[in-house]
Scaffold this motif. Structure first.
Motif, mmCIF file in Angstrom:
data_model
loop_
_atom_site.group_PDB
_atom_site.id
_atom_site.type_symbol
_atom_site.label_atom_id
_atom_site.label_comp_id
_atom_site.label_asym_id
_atom_site.label_seq_id
_atom_site.Cartn_x
_atom_site.Cartn_y
_atom_site.Cartn_z
ATOM 1 N N LEU A 52 6.887 15.661 6.263
ATOM 2 C CA LEU A 52 6.668 14.730 7.272
ATOM 3 C C LEU A 52 7.729 14.764 8.621
ATOM 4 N N LEU A 53 8.809 14.053 7.526
ATOM 5 C CA LEU A 53 9.291 13.607 8.581
ATOM 6 C C LEU A 53 10.118 15.076 8.912
ATOM 7 N N LYS A 54 10.889 16.012 8.247
ATOM 8 C CA LYS A 54 11.806 16.613 8.773
ATOM 9 C C LYS A 54 10.939 17.491 9.534
ATOM 10 N N GLU A 55 9.881 17.853 9.431
ATOM 11 C CA GLU A 55 9.199 18.618 10.827
ATOM 12 C C GLU A 55 8.995 18.141 12.175
ATOM 13 N N ASN A 56 8.725 16.925 12.141
ATOM 14 C CA ASN A 56 8.733 16.071 13.754
ATOM 15 C C ASN A 56 9.831 14.978 14.018
ATOM 16 N N SER A 65 0.769 -1.660 0.501
ATOM 17 C CA SER A 65 0.235 -0.059 0.222
ATOM 18 C C SER A 65 1.025 1.239 -0.190
ATOM 19 N N VAL A 66 0.584 2.166 -0.861
ATOM 20 C CA VAL A 66 1.423 3.717 -0.785
ATOM 21 C C VAL A 66 0.942 4.173 0.584
ATOM 22 N N ASN A 67 -0.004 3.726 1.148
ATOM 23 C CA ASN A 67 -0.154 4.490 2.613
ATOM 24 C C ASN A 67 1.111 4.464 3.881
ATOM 25 N N SER A 68 1.789 3.517 3.164
ATOM 26 C CA SER A 68 2.749 3.446 4.053
ATOM 27 C C SER A 68 3.979 4.395 3.455
ATOM 28 N N ARG A 95 4.521 8.677 13.082
ATOM 29 C CA ARG A 95 3.870 7.279 13.301
ATOM 30 C C ARG A 95 3.451 6.543 11.473
ATOM 31 N N CYS A 96 3.126 5.011 11.062
ATOM 32 C CA CYS A 96 3.267 4.968 9.853
ATOM 33 C C CYS A 96 1.529 4.558 9.983
ATOM 34 N N ASP A 97 0.241 4.444 10.158
ATOM 35 C CA ASP A 97 -1.188 4.394 10.491
ATOM 36 C C ASP A 97 -1.151 2.929 9.590
ATOM 37 N N PHE A 98 -0.242 2.609 8.697
ATOM 38 C CA PHE A 98 -0.632 1.621 7.438
ATOM 39 C C PHE A 98 -0.346 -0.095 8.702
ATOM 40 N N HIS A 99 1.335 0.784 8.719
ATOM 41 C CA HIS A 99 1.240 -0.428 10.051
ATOM 42 C C HIS A 99 1.600 -0.482 11.553
ATOM 43 N N ASP A 100 1.659 0.507 11.604
ATOM 44 C CA ASP A 100 1.053 0.739 13.037
ATOM 45 C C ASP A 100 2.568 0.893 13.825
ATOM 46 N N ASN A 101 3.307 1.350 13.448
ATOM 47 C CA ASN A 101 4.804 1.848 14.160
ATOM 48 C C ASN A 101 5.304 2.973 13.963
ATOM 49 N N ILE A 102 5.976 3.584 14.597
ATOM 50 C CA ILE A 102 6.179 4.692 15.020
ATOM 51 C C ILE A 102 8.365 4.511 13.936
ATOM 52 N N ILE A 103 8.311 5.927 13.135
ATOM 53 C CA ILE A 103 8.863 5.683 12.752
ATOM 54 C C ILE A 103 10.232 7.197 12.461
ATOM 55 N N GLU A 104 11.824 6.652 13.366
ATOM 56 C CA GLU A 104 12.685 8.501 14.135
ATOM 57 C C GLU A 104 13.173 8.267 12.389
ATOM 58 N N SER A 105 12.790 9.835 12.280
ATOM 59 C CA SER A 105 12.805 10.551 11.388
ATOM 60 C C SER A 105 14.469 10.869 10.614
ATOM 61 N N ASN A 106 15.229 10.976 11.624
ATOM 62 C CA ASN A 106 16.426 11.015 11.326
ATOM 63 C C ASN A 106 17.220 9.605 11.141
#
Length: 697
Positions: A451-455, A442-445, A459-470
């Motif tokens: 968004l990554l630069k601002e936070n 899914s492209v939802n992931s 959170r990836c809603d599709f996989h329900d996991n947290i992504i560390e931006s840096n």
């Protein structure tokens, strides 16, 4: 395959927003299934369960049942096609009714298809337009030449016959006649600088030329020198060498192809059948054309799954996956193919040993490139998304170099932007990072880079996991000093805070905005005011003369600016027109001739078109490209230098035509002019507003 053809049609269509708003009619497509008679039943068991006994049900014969079964299969086939296209922009082209045709009989549906074609054609805006009767003698000339066996003729031959005929047409009308014949498919003719001198009388002949390369017998190739055999096998991997063409299109074997080789290759390139890679040397100060073409039509093997989704290995590590997602869910395949061609020229293809052979890692829609001894780039596309990953092999150090990843990203983005401009598409793409859990589902992931630069975390809603931006941005955006705020924005800083720190890349963008909104606008304004079309004495009268037409071309805000007086009296001020409005006025009102490629298309650069029209067109393109950066408001130093040099060259060409107005001196002053955060912020807002206006037109 259907999607490829539909995308090909859609690439020639008006912008999606105009189609969806019913402003224009997209080119219609009727789905026709031929050889419906060839559909076989699943097997004897299927036949026994579905065919009733003729004696017990004489009205429902086996023949009728066979027709019913075939109709059901065809309906399912058409339904699958429509379901596949339902979320794609090309769906707008489909006509509601489908046709399955029996090739063994005079199928009554064939007459229905003919009626449908006429019905659909009659709804097109060009239906009913008259064709000049004076064109008929020239049509007969083309037919006679074709009957005499001519495949290609020089345009000068047709011009001479036109002059010798009883009814003559002008040079401009001859261009129109040839374009019309091209559009209806009787000839192949392009009015570009490199192709305009020859006319292909049989379009199928060009396809036969490519076929002669693809279907050549292996034994014939092996009789040549070993180098020819090697190049023939390379052709199977998409590389078409000029030496191979020379060996196969010889004077004795294929005289027509031999005599018209250069024109045929240009035609194939124009039609995106092949693409010519170019090699950038010394930071693009020198461009070298290579001695082969990239032929994507030869790539039929899909990439193995392990290429797209590699398994973890103790001696390799991959970067995050950078994605370019094209808005409108549409990416014409020729753009990716030309991108692959550029990459093939830039880096060698990676290889992999399989059993006893070593294979190049080039596939249908995918390529793997050996960037250096340790790093590989995997580039592939699916639907409307381009994915890229850099992988490094090593024992002590296996982490991909962020510096190298940034160079790859900038190269790919720059090539894409140039291709979009070159091919005349109004396409845009946005940057995303692929969620590490992504598995093609899914492209939802896919997470927006902004968004990554601002936070700090997303959170990836599709996989329900947290992504560390840096962790995921570091590979592709190293050195960019965008502060990543905590997820809850604890410092309370508002995004409109003009005192926020700005980087050199923000300043670069602001300076380019400043140059375009001042110096370039002044140049366009002077061009408009000094090129008044006769019989008018000033530009204001010329504007009023085509008021009705202009109001259809302009958006609401522009109409208010140009025609502010409700009584119809012109009180607008050219001094208040921005670059976009000035371009529209020059194109529609002034006497400035269109560039050689026409309005709305990138001007010729080889040889360079230096007319006023071409300069106006280039300024429009620069503004569109730079406005594409208005969301993040940043432009890298190399891109800044490139844009500035291009703007300088265009202004220089303008002053050669209209005289010295101090544009170059003004531009030079602004290159190093100090810009405050407030000014940078305001310039960015101006370009954001421009972007909204152009997208909403």
């Amino acid at each position: 395959l259907v999607e490829v053809w539909m995308n090909s049609v859609h690439s020639c269509a008006p912008p999606d927003n105009e189609i969806m708003n019913s402003k224009v009619t997209p080119p219609p497509v009727i789905l026709v299934g031929t050889h419906a008679d060839a559909i076989e039943q699943a097997g004897k068991e299927e036949q026994m369960t579905r065919v009733p006994d003729a004696a017990s049900s004489p009205a429902h014969s086996k023949k009728q049942h066979k027709l019913d079964y075939r109709h059901e299969i065809c309906e399912n086939y058409f339904r699958e096609i429509r379901d596949h296209l339902k979320d794609k922009p090309s769906r707008f082209h489909l006509v509601e009714e489908d046709f399955d045709i029996d090739n063994t009989v005079v199928d009554s549906k064939l007459e229905g298809l003919k009626r449908k074609i006429v019905e659909v054609a009659s709804q097109q805006p060009y239906w009913g337009e008259e064709i000049p009767a004076r064109w008929l003698p020239l049509e007969q000339v083309l037919m006679n030449l074709r009957a005499q066996g001519h495949k290609v003729i020089h345009r000068s031959l047709l011009e001479n016959m036109n002059q010798a005929g009883g009814v003559q047409i002008s040079t401009d009308e001859l261009d129109l006649f040839l374009r019309f014949q091209h559009e209806i498919g009787t000839i192949l003719y392009f009015s570009t600088e490199l192709l305009k001198e020859k006319i292909v009388l049989e379009p199928q002949w060009m396809i036969n030329a490519l076929k002669s390369l693809i279907t050549v017998e292996e034994m014939f190739v092996l009789r040549h020198a070993p180098s020819v055999s090697t190049m023939w096998y390379e052709f199977r991997n998409g590389k078409l060498y000029l030496e191979l063409i020379d060996a196969l299109w010889t004077k004795d074997r294929n005289p027509d192809l031999h005599d018209n080789k250069d024109h045929l290759l240009l035609l194939m390139e124009q039609l995106n059948i092949i693409a010519k890679p170019t090699l950038c040397i010394d930071d693009e100060s020198e461009i070298k054309e290579l001695n082969y073409f990239f032929a994507p039509c030869m790539l039929h093997v899909e990439p193995p799954r392990e290429v797209i989704f590699p398994e973890p290995h103790e001696h390799t590590e991959s970067s995050s996956v950078m994605c370019y997602v094209f808005t409108g869910k549409f990416l014409p395949a020729p753009i990716f193919h030309r991108l692959l061609a550029a990459c093939i020229a830039q880096w060698p293809l990676a290889t992999k040993k399989r059993e006893k052979t070593i294979e190049n890692q080039i596939f249908c829609g995918c390529g793997v490139f050996q960037i250096d001894n340790y790093h590989k780039l995997t580039l592939h596309f699916s639907a409307y998304i381009i994915f890229m990953r850099v992988t490094r092999q090593g024992i002590k150090d296996k982490t991909p170099s962020p510096k190298l990843c940034v160079e790859v990203r900038e190269f790919i983005a720059k090539v894409l932007n140039k291709l979009i401009g070159y091919l005349g598409h109004s396409l845009k793409f946005e940057e995303f990072i692929q969620c590490p859990e992504y598995n093609g589902e899914s492209v939802n992931s896919l997470i927006p880079v902004d968004l990554l630069k601002e936070n700090a975390e997303v959170r990836c809603d599709f996989h329900d996991n947290i992504i560390e931006s840096n962790k995921f941005l570091k590979f592709w955006f190293e050195g960019e000093s965008d502060p990543i705020l905590p997820a809850n924005n604890t410092d309370g800083q508002d995004e409109d805070d003009v005192d926020a720190p700005i980087t050199q890349e923000h300043i670069n963008h602001a300076r380019l905005c400043n140059a375009l909104t001042t110096v370039c606008s002044n140049a366009l304004r002077e061009i408009l005011l000094t090129n008044v079309p006769p019989p008018h004495t000033d530009i204001y009268k010329a504007i009023l003369a085509i008021e009705a037409m202009l109001k259809k071309q302009l958006n609401k805000d522009q109409v208010k600016l140009v025609f502010p007086d409700p009584q119809g009296l012109y009180t607008g001020k050219v001094e208040e027109f921005d670059t976009s409005l000035l371009y529209t006025m020059i194109r529609n009102v002034s006497s400035v001739p269109a560039p050689s490629n026409g309005w709305g298309k990138p001007p010729n650069d080889n040889p360079r078109d230096t007319t006023l029209g071409a300069s106006v067109e280039r300024i429009r393109i620069y503004r569109n490209h730079i406005s594409g950066h208005s969301v993040d408001g940043k432009i890298s130093q190399p891109d800044f230098e490139d844009y500035w040099a291009e703007i300088d060259e265009v202004l220089r060409e303008i002053e050669i035509v209209i005289g010295n107005h101090g544009y170059l001196e003004d531009l030079e002053k602004r290159k190093n002019q100090a810009i405050t955060p407030h000014e940078a912020h305001e310039l960015q807002k101006t370009f954001q507003e421009y972007k909204k206006q152009t997208e909403g037109k």
